[in-house]
Design an enzyme around this catalytic site. Structure first.
Site, PDB file in Angstrom:
ATOM      1  N   ARG A 182       0.867  -1.199   0.000  1.00  0.00           N
ATOM      2  CA  ARG A 182       0.000   0.000   0.000  1.00  0.00           C
ATOM      3  C   ARG A 182       0.889   1.231   0.000  1.00  0.00           C
ATOM      4  O   ARG A 182       1.650   1.455   0.948  1.00  0.00           O
ATOM      5  CB  ARG A 182      -0.891  -0.011   1.244  1.00  0.00           C
ATOM      6  CG  ARG A 182      -1.778   1.221   1.394  1.00  0.00           C
ATOM      7  CD  ARG A 182      -2.651   1.059   2.642  1.00  0.00           C
ATOM      8  NE  ARG A 182      -3.572   2.161   2.825  1.00  0.00           N
ATOM      9  CZ  ARG A 182      -3.294   3.252   3.543  1.00  0.00           C
ATOM     10  NH1 ARG A 182      -2.109   3.396   4.121  1.00  0.00           N
ATOM     11  NH2 ARG A 182      -4.195   4.205   3.673  1.00  0.00           N
ATOM     12  N   SER A 251     -12.794  -3.432   1.739  1.00  0.00           N
ATOM     13  CA  SER A 251     -12.929  -2.807   3.060  1.00  0.00           C
ATOM     14  C   SER A 251     -14.400  -2.623   3.389  1.00  0.00           C
ATOM     15  O   SER A 251     -15.175  -2.236   2.507  1.00  0.00           O
ATOM     16  CB  SER A 251     -12.323  -1.402   3.059  1.00  0.00           C
ATOM     17  OG  SER A 251     -11.113  -1.380   2.394  1.00  0.00           O
ATOM     18  N   LYS A 280      -5.088   6.145   8.920  1.00  0.00           N
ATOM     19  CA  LYS A 280      -6.268   6.454   8.093  1.00  0.00           C
ATOM     20  C   LYS A 280      -6.936   7.655   8.739  1.00  0.00           C
ATOM     21  O   LYS A 280      -8.010   7.533   9.349  1.00  0.00           O
ATOM     22  CB  LYS A 280      -7.172   5.208   8.122  1.00  0.00           C
ATOM     23  CG  LYS A 280      -8.113   5.060   7.000  1.00  0.00           C
ATOM     24  CD  LYS A 280      -7.543   4.359   5.804  1.00  0.00           C
ATOM     25  CE  LYS A 280      -8.638   4.302   4.765  1.00  0.00           C
ATOM     26  NZ  LYS A 280      -8.353   4.934   3.537  1.00  0.00           N
TER      27      LYS A 280
HETATM   28  C1  LIG Z   1      -7.113  -5.423   4.906  1.00  0.00           C
HETATM   29  C2  LIG Z   1      -7.488  -4.028   4.560  1.00  0.00           C
HETATM   30  N1  LIG Z   1      -8.649  -3.533   5.016  1.00  0.00           N
HETATM   31  C3  LIG Z   1      -8.982  -2.272   4.726  1.00  0.00           C
HETATM   32  C4  LIG Z   1      -8.164  -1.469   3.939  1.00  0.00           C
HETATM   33  C5  LIG Z   1      -8.556  -0.072   3.553  1.00  0.00           C
HETATM   34  O1  LIG Z   1      -8.838   0.055   2.168  1.00  0.00           O
HETATM   35  P1  LIG Z   1      -9.424   1.441   1.593  1.00  0.00           P
HETATM   36  O2  LIG Z   1     -10.671   1.736   2.342  1.00  0.00           O
HETATM   37  O3  LIG Z   1      -9.499   1.362   0.133  1.00  0.00           O
HETATM   38  O4  LIG Z   1      -8.348   2.487   2.006  1.00  0.00           O
HETATM   39  P2  LIG Z   1      -6.853   2.579   1.494  1.00  0.00           P
HETATM   40  O5  LIG Z   1      -6.078   1.473   2.135  1.00  0.00           O
HETATM   41  O6  LIG Z   1      -6.864   2.431   0.009  1.00  0.00           O
HETATM   42  O7  LIG Z   1      -6.392   3.898   1.953  1.00  0.00           O
HETATM   43  C6  LIG Z   1      -6.971  -2.025   3.487  1.00  0.00           C
HETATM   44  N2  LIG Z   1      -6.123  -1.329   2.724  1.00  0.00           N
HETATM   45  N3  LIG Z   1      -6.651  -3.303   3.802  1.00  0.00           N
HETATM   46  C1  LIG Z   2      -5.411   0.972   5.729  1.00  0.00           C
HETATM   47  C2  LIG Z   2      -6.471   0.927   6.746  1.00  0.00           C
HETATM   48  N1  LIG Z   2      -7.773   0.665   6.445  1.00  0.00           N
HETATM   49  C3  LIG Z   2      -8.556   0.701   7.488  1.00  0.00           C
HETATM   50  C4  LIG Z   2     -10.022   0.481   7.452  1.00  0.00           C
HETATM   51  O1  LIG Z   2     -10.641   0.421   8.511  1.00  0.00           O
HETATM   52  O2  LIG Z   2     -10.530   0.344   6.356  1.00  0.00           O
HETATM   53  S1  LIG Z   2      -7.744   1.075   8.913  1.00  0.00           S
HETATM   54  C5  LIG Z   2      -6.290   1.179   8.078  1.00  0.00           C
HETATM   55  C6  LIG Z   2      -4.990   1.519   8.698  1.00  0.00           C
HETATM   56  C7  LIG Z   2      -4.515   0.550   9.725  1.00  0.00           C
HETATM   57  O3  LIG Z   2      -3.311   0.994  10.139  1.00  0.00           O
HETATM   58  P1  LIG Z   2      -2.734   0.810  11.611  1.00  0.00           P
HETATM   59  O4  LIG Z   2      -2.610  -0.656  11.810  1.00  0.00           O
HETATM   60  O5  LIG Z   2      -1.427   1.530  11.567  1.00  0.00           O
HETATM   61  O6  LIG Z   2      -3.690   1.453  12.538  1.00  0.00           O
END
Ligand SMILES: Cc1ncc(COP(=O)(O)OP(=O)(O)O)c(N)n1
Ligand SMILES: Cc1nc(C(=O)O)sc1CCOP(=O)(O)O
Ligand SMILES: [Mg+2]
Length: 361
Positions: A182, A251, A280
């Site tokens: 990512r 997601s 996020k």
């Molecule tokens: C395993 C997993 N879950 C949720 C996310 C979040 O995806 P998204 O809502 O498209 O946000 P971004 O990651 O693209 O910023 C994820 N990446 N992985």
């Molecule tokens: C990439 C992403 N997606 C989310 C969701 O809820 O869809 S939370 C998230 C970030 C998770 O990062 P950390 O483990 O550093 O909190």
């Protein structure tokens, strides 16, 4: 080339070299097919695939004429002394299968090209066989992907950092089962280069490798799948592009999104954010209530994500999660291997508890 009726005259030097290439690649292709066949037979109990692989081996054996074997010069072959360090590094069945599919495909390509200097039917047959092997690869490893997804409990989502490759490798050494690349800000040519390296790394450790947001990049590096959020491509469109053998994750933040993602055919879902997280920013937490809902209603594998670390992991698992995905807990860890081992041990323990609970009603 001599006419191949009866015993051939001894070929000249160039022809002898071609014969040796054909001899070596016929052996290589058959050996690789045998390795894959053994897994289909004893690992998958799949008689159709076992038969298909046996038939391919037998066809190669028919092409392996005495004049090709006669040109063999094993002691004089400089290639026999060379081994690649990765040959010693296979850590699981997937890595063995992947390496042997690759070996068979390369050998068939050499047979196709050099076969044109020898027998047209061998060249054309090798080409047709190569396509059959590609199809078998996606059937066997594709099915295998979903099986590995079901088994995978720990998921590392990357964020850009200087030492990304060693950090990911350290996490893989600790037992991380999936990695998602990512990176929202890098140029595409750098993304492509890094994605390729990460994929190779993950596959060396038998982990699944997915790409965030980008179906094109996933196809370009032959990733195991893609992760799509609510504002990314629809699952249906991604499925058309990626086919059934690759994994598509979605997601979700609410029961509605979960039900839609499952109906659309997502192979797994992200469930979060469990806690607010700087990774996020601006996204409100869905909280532990949504984790509880997922534990009761999700019919596909699901990963709790968002703000999860070693301190709150047990709370998330006790609420019903079996699988977790993290960014900072691993990327910013002083020792990612230790943290990954902790996540792997805790999630395994939780799964064992759920399995016992399910079997005792
Ligand atoms: C395993 C997993 N879950 C949720 C996310 C979040 O995806 P998204 O809502 O498209 O946000 P971004 O990651 O693209 O910023 C994820 N990446 N992985
Ligand atoms: C990439 C992403 N997606 C989310 C969701 O809820 O869809 S939370 C998230 C970030 C998770 O990062 P950390 O483990 O550093 O909190
Ligand atoms: Mg996204």
């Amino acid at each position: 080339m001599p006419e191949l009726t009866g015993l051939p005259a001894l070929p000249n030097h160039a022809d002898a070299a071609v014969y040796r290439i054909l001899d070596a690649n016929l052996d290589r292709a058959r050996e690789g097919l045998r390795v894959i066949e053994e897994w289909c037979r004893f690992g998958l109990n799949n008689s159709a695939q076992t038969e298909q692989l046996k038939h391919l081996r037998q066809t190669l054996a028919q092409w392996h004429a005495p004049e090709l074997r006669l040109c063999r010069d094993t002691p004089g072959d400089p290639g026999t002394a060379l081994t690649h360090s990765q040959e010693a590094e296979r850590t699981n069945v997937t890595a063995v299968l992947q390496a042997n599919f690759c070996r068979v495909q390369e050998a068939l390509r050499a047979l196709e090209e050099y076969g044109k200097l020898y027998r047209d039917d061998l060249a054309a047959g090798s080409k047709a066989m190569r396509y059959q092997v590609y199809a078998l690869e996606s059937e066997i490893l594709g099915g295998h992907r979903l099986q590995r997804l079901r088994q995978g409990l720990t998921y590392l989502v990357t964020s850009p950092c200087d030492r990304l490759l060693p950090i990911v490798e350290a996490a893989l050494q600790g037992g991380i089962a999936l990695v998602q690349y990512r990176d929202k800000d890098t140029d595409d040519y750098l993304r492509l280069e890094l994605a390729q390296k990460l994929k190779d790394l993950c596959h060396r450790y038998g982990a699944l490798f997915l790409i965030n947001d980008r179906v094109d990049l996933a196809l370009a590096v032959e990733a195991d799948g893609v992760h799509l959020g609510q504002t990314d491509l629809p699952v249906f469109t991604a499925r058309q592009l990626l086919g059934n053998q690759r994994i598509i994750g979605r997601s979700t933040t609410s029961p509605d999104e979960m039900q839609r993602a499952i109906a659309e055919g997502a192979d797994y879902i992200g469930v979060g954010p469990v806690y607010t997280t700087p990774t996020k920013p601006g996204k409100a937490a869905a909280g532990l209530d949504y984790v509880r809902y997922a534990a009761e209603h999700a019919t596909v594998p699901w990963y709790a994500i968002g703000g999860i670390n070693t301190e709150n992991l047990s709370e998330v698992l006790q609420t019903g999660a079996e699988r977790v995905a993290v960014v900072r807990a691993l990327i910013e860890a002083e020792n990612p291997t230790l943290i990954a081992q902790y996540f792997a041990a805790q999630t395994n323990h939780r799964r064992a508890f759920h399995t016992v609970a399910a079997s005792t009603g």
